[in-house]
Write a protein that holds these residues in place. Structure first.
Motif, PDB file in Angstrom:
ATOM      1  N   VAL A 199      12.163  17.298  -0.405  1.00 41.49           N
ATOM      2  CA  VAL A 199      11.613  16.398   0.634  1.00 41.49           C
ATOM      3  C   VAL A 199      10.850  16.875   1.639  1.00 41.49           C
ATOM      4  O   VAL A 199      11.331  17.542   2.607  1.00 41.49           O
ATOM      5  CB  VAL A 199      12.753  15.326   1.010  1.00 41.49           C
ATOM      6  N   ILE A 200       9.650  16.511   1.546  1.00 39.70           N
ATOM      7  CA  ILE A 200       8.878  17.205   2.605  1.00 39.70           C
ATOM      8  C   ILE A 200       8.355  15.929   3.709  1.00 39.70           C
ATOM      9  O   ILE A 200       7.909  14.924   3.072  1.00 39.70           O
ATOM     10  CB  ILE A 200       7.358  17.534   2.018  1.00 39.70           C
ATOM     11  N   SER A 201       8.295  16.111   4.943  1.00 34.78           N
ATOM     12  CA  SER A 201       8.116  15.073   5.986  1.00 34.78           C
ATOM     13  C   SER A 201       7.064  14.698   5.983  1.00 34.78           C
ATOM     14  O   SER A 201       5.945  15.507   5.628  1.00 34.78           O
ATOM     15  CB  SER A 201       8.501  15.809   7.188  1.00 34.78           C
ATOM     16  N   THR A 209       5.336  10.980   1.245  1.00 34.41           N
ATOM     17  CA  THR A 209       6.092   9.912   0.705  1.00 34.41           C
ATOM     18  C   THR A 209       5.945   9.860  -0.883  1.00 34.41           C
ATOM     19  O   THR A 209       4.487   9.347  -1.027  1.00 34.41           O
ATOM     20  CB  THR A 209       6.183   8.632   1.201  1.00 34.41           C
ATOM     21  N   SER A 210       6.717  10.016  -1.770  1.00 30.79           N
ATOM     22  CA  SER A 210       6.453  10.073  -3.315  1.00 30.79           C
ATOM     23  C   SER A 210       7.362   9.229  -3.838  1.00 30.79           C
ATOM     24  O   SER A 210       8.177   8.574  -3.130  1.00 30.79           O
ATOM     25  CB  SER A 210       6.489  11.674  -3.762  1.00 30.79           C
ATOM     26  N   GLY A 264       0.924  -1.229   0.087  1.00 24.48           N
ATOM     27  CA  GLY A 264       0.005   0.068  -0.064  1.00 24.48           C
ATOM     28  C   GLY A 264       0.843   1.274   0.015  1.00 24.48           C
ATOM     29  O   GLY A 264       0.428   2.269  -0.567  1.00 24.48           O
ATOM     30  N   SER A 265       2.043   1.385   0.741  1.00 26.65           N
ATOM     31  CA  SER A 265       2.736   2.452   0.643  1.00 26.65           C
ATOM     32  C   SER A 265       3.453   2.826  -0.638  1.00 26.65           C
ATOM     33  O   SER A 265       3.326   4.011  -1.049  1.00 26.65           O
ATOM     34  CB  SER A 265       4.256   2.305   1.642  1.00 26.65           C
ATOM     35  N   GLY A 285       0.307   7.675  -5.930  1.00 27.36           N
ATOM     36  CA  GLY A 285      -0.675   8.488  -5.996  1.00 27.36           C
ATOM     37  C   GLY A 285      -0.369  10.024  -5.481  1.00 27.36           C
ATOM     38  O   GLY A 285      -0.855  10.853  -6.250  1.00 27.36           O
ATOM     39  N   LEU A 286       0.468  10.351  -4.741  1.00 25.26           N
ATOM     40  CA  LEU A 286       0.925  11.496  -4.363  1.00 25.26           C
ATOM     41  C   LEU A 286       1.657  12.088  -5.714  1.00 25.26           C
ATOM     42  O   LEU A 286       1.429  13.325  -5.929  1.00 25.26           O
ATOM     43  CB  LEU A 286       1.794  11.503  -3.028  1.00 25.26           C
ATOM     44  N   THR A 287       2.475  11.264  -6.353  1.00 27.86           N
ATOM     45  CA  THR A 287       3.260  11.994  -7.364  1.00 27.86           C
ATOM     46  C   THR A 287       2.389  12.217  -8.646  1.00 27.86           C
ATOM     47  O   THR A 287       2.491  13.133  -9.210  1.00 27.86           O
ATOM     48  CB  THR A 287       4.277  10.721  -7.858  1.00 27.86           C
TER      49      THR A 287
END
Length: 303
Positions: free
Chosen positions: A246-248, A251-252, A98-99, A105-107
């Motif tokens: 890189v944003i905490s 996760t992309s 899933g990760s 999905g974020l990308t």
């Protein structure tokens, strides 16, 4: 009585000259109609599917073979450059988590948002430039200069303006993609045949109506090419942004790629690279389908 006879004979000749009365002529006309309508022998659906798949399958097989040959050559140790036999199972494992799909999905969310804003900005700028000779002289070369500027060069400024945030990534994606979209629209408008413009004005098209109903449809092929190029720049800018910004808790794909490199997980790193490549190919294919549809509508499609 003679006129009646001639009239009867003329009617008989007209009746016999109709295609329905001459089967051979009717078949010939039907054949010409089929040719005019682009009729062609329908192929078996399986054959059509195979003809579409085998070139790509062959390219993938050649790439995998070349990759394996490089590994066999011993140029680099296997822990530095693993082969397909080590990487593909890792790719299969990743796509079941899933990760991984959360990162994809974020990308893609960032990509769609950045590209949408780029289309809006590029279209507005391109439309304004094509309608104003002053703007063309002022910013025409600037747009081309922005298009040729490497996207990564914008990140120091973006980070300074927006810190490590989503806005910094969006800023660079738009600057990378919008100039290509604007140039595509400008080129399409510039190459609109003057005879079409004169015909439109004769029919009463002026101002916005001329632009909407004639200029934009005529420039559509070039505009779609600009959109395709704009997507390529947006995708490249986004990948660079995710590696640098890189944003905490975000996760992309870029973050996963960077983490795999830091922990020397080369098989995972190459897996993410393959995913990025596949997404780029799929999007290119989608733009290709749009281009094919336009060419078919305009009667420019090949056999």
């Amino acid at each position: 009585m003679a006129p009646d006879v001639r009239t009867k004979n003329d009617a008989t000749d007209q009746e016999s000259s109709r295609p329905e009365a001459r089967p051979e002529l009717s078949r010939q006309i039907s054949g010409l109609d089929a040719l005019e309508l682009g009729g062609e022998t329908r192929r078996n659906p399986a054959a059509r599917a195979w003809s579409a798949v085998w070139p790509m399958a062959s390219a993938v097989a050649i790439a995998l073979l070349a990759w394996q040959v490089v590994v066999w050559s011993g140029w680099k140790p296997s822990y530095v450059l693993p082969g397909p036999a080590d990487t593909l199972p890792e790719l299969g494992r990743q796509v079941t988590t899933g990760s991984f799909w959360g990162a994809v999905g974020l990308t893609m969310q960032r990509a769609v948002l950045g590209f949408a804003v780029s289309v809006l900005v590029g279209t507005v700028v391109g439309a304004l430039v094509t309608q104003s000779s002053v703007l063309r002289r002022a910013v025409g070369s600037l747009i081309t200069g922005l298009q040729t500027m490497p996207s990564i060069a914008w990140f120091p400024l973006a980070i300074l303006l927006f810190q490590l945030s989503e806005q910094a990534i969006l800023f660079v994606v738009v600057l990378g993609a919008a100039p290509s979209i604007a140039n595509g629209l400008i080129a399409g408008v510039d190459y609109t045949p003057p005879i079409l413009l004169r015909a439109g004005k004769v029919m009463g098209l002026r101002g916005l109506n001329l632009y909407r109903h004639l200029v934009l449809p005529a420039s559509l092929p070039s505009f779609v090419a600009g959109l395709k190029q704009g997507w390529a720049f947006a995708w490249r800018s986004l990948m660079a942004g995710e590696l640098l910004v890189v944003i905490s808790s975000h996760t992309s794909l870029g973050v996963l790629l960077s983490q795999a490199r830091e922990f020397s997980q080369t098989d995972a790193m190459i897996s993410y690279m393959i995913v990025i490549l596949v997404i780029g190919i799929v999007m290119d294919r989608l733009f290709g389908l749009v281009d094919d549809a336009i060419r078919t509508r305009w009667g420019l499609a090949g056999d």
